[in-house]
Design an enzyme around this catalytic site. Structure first.
Site: not given
Ligand SMILES: Cc1cc2nc3c(=O)[nH]c(=O)nc-3n(C[C@H](O)[C@H](O)[C@H](O)COP(=O)(O)O)c2cc1C
Length: 358
Positions: A85, A110, A136, A226, A250
């Site tokens: 990230s 981003y 993203t 994404k 997400h």
């Molecule tokens: C706590 C948390 C922080 C996240 N931070 C980002 C991020 O910084 N950038 C991003 O593209 N997606 C982020 N996501 C989304 C994840 O990349 C991913 O799409 C998602 O967690 C997948 O689903 P799951 O948690 O059910 O496996 C985040 C998700 C969570 C739960």
């Protein structure tokens, strides 16, 4: 834990460092070497790269002090891919330095209103060895996360958004002043309520016509989008020469009520028409979930929260265990459907499983 201190090898790869330690170099090299530049040797390993990878999630040091470094080591040993990230609590250079040749690192982006900040991150990711950029596209602004609002969520001390040097100015002067007015005493400067930071910094005016050409101008790395959920957007991605797309909602953190990704996947794969790779995440909790996504046409599947859970419980070992469990469950699903390799998993395999809406 150092590999040498390992109590009992639990998989074949655990034996490799143990054997290397015991053998004279000449013998080790005789066993280990491939021909010439060893390209085929490396490709053999890569061809078996695990399709279970780790999605970018922000602020991993909140889960465990080893944070992104522990995840990196776990993924490196597992031999799949980690997407870091932008909002990592460890500098991107440090994270990739924990890895190894069997692991692929991609950097999640981003795009900021202040484009030089994004360009600088891209240059650093390239220089450090990241192999793809993941833009993203489902976060022009942050979703309404009520618990975060109620908790006044902020990044606790001493963690910081480590990909940004402290002097980075990604907010305008008036945005900075507005945030400063809200600062509370236990918040590290520059890391205030992250939801506000995010919404203020990212460029919410991005379009297909602006984002992709800008990225192509500043990087030669493959571009992955994404947050794709529709066939129409998959077709646009093909038309705009994107390298891969990632079906994601997400983790349900953006628009509430969007459909589950497993239900969107088939249409998106159709839209991609074999022109680009399709990945999938959100809600993957078992190897059967992975199997179903692969059967519907995903090339790889990513986990977000499960990696954070493993990290929280036992650092690097916890993440490895989570990945290992999914892998074992995937292998069981494959065996039970007669698939000898990941490439054998096809839509036909799903005729013997329940529909996804049950
Ligand atoms: C706590 C948390 C922080 C996240 N931070 C980002 C991020 O910084 N950038 C991003 O593209 N997606 C982020 N996501 C989304 C994840 O990349 C991913 O799409 C998602 O967690 C997948 O689903 P799951 O948690 O059910 O496996 C985040 C998700 C969570 C739960």
């Amino acid at each position: 834990m150092a590999p040498n201190a390992m109590a009992k090898p639990t998989c074949v790869n655990d034996y490799e460092p143990l054997a290397k330690d015991r053998l004279p170099k000449m013998v080790w090299d005789y066993y280990a070497a491939g021909a010439n530049d060893m390209l085929t040797l490396q490709d053999n390993t890569r061809a078996f790269l695990n399709p279970i990878c780790v999605a970018p999630s922000a602020l991993q040091k909140m889960a465990h002090p080893d944070g992104e470094e522990a995840v990196s080591r776990a993924v490196a040993k597992f031999g799949s891919a980690m997407v870091l990230s932008t909002y990592s609590t460890t500098p991107l250079e440090t994270v990739i330095a924990q890895g190894g040749p069997d692991c692929s690192y991609w950097f999640q982006l981003y795009l900021y209103q202040n484009r030089p900040v994004s360009a600088d991150l891209i240059r650093r990711a390239e220089a450090a060895g990241y192999r793809a950029l993941v833009l993203t596209v489902d976060t022009p602004m942050i979703g309404r996360r009520l618990p975060d609002a109620r908790n006044g969520f902020h990044l606790p001390k001493p963690w910081r958004l480590a990909n940004f040097p402290p002097e980075t100015r990604i907010l305008t002067a008036s945005q900075r002043a507005a945030l400063a007015a809200k600062a509370t005493s236990d918040v590290v400067p520059g890391t205030r309520v992250i939801t506000e930071d995010l919404s203020n910094r990212t460029d919410s005016t991005l379009t297909w016509k602006t984002a992709i050409p800008w990225l192509r101008q500043v990087t030669n790395l493959p571009i992955v989008l994404k947050g794709i959920l529709t066939r129409a957007d998959a077709e646009l991605a093909v038309a705009h020469d994107v390298d891969a797309i990632w079906v994601s909602n997400h983790a349900g953190r953006q628009l509430d009520t969007v459909q589950a990704t497993i239900d969107a996947l088939r249409d998106v794969v159709d839209g991609a028409a074999g022109q680009l790779e399709v990945y999938c995440d959100s809600g993957v909790r078992t190897g059967v979930d992975v199997f179903r996504a692969l059967a519907l046409g995903a090339r790889a599947v990513f986990i977000g929260r499960p990696a954070l859970w493993g990290l929280t419980v036992d650092g690097e070992a916890g993440v490895r265990d989570v990945l290992g469990i999914l892998q074992e469950e995937l292998e069981t699903s494959m065996a039970l459907t007669g698939c000898a390799s990941v490439a054998d998993i096809e839509p036909q395999c799903l005729t013997m499983t329940l529909p996804s809406n049950l």
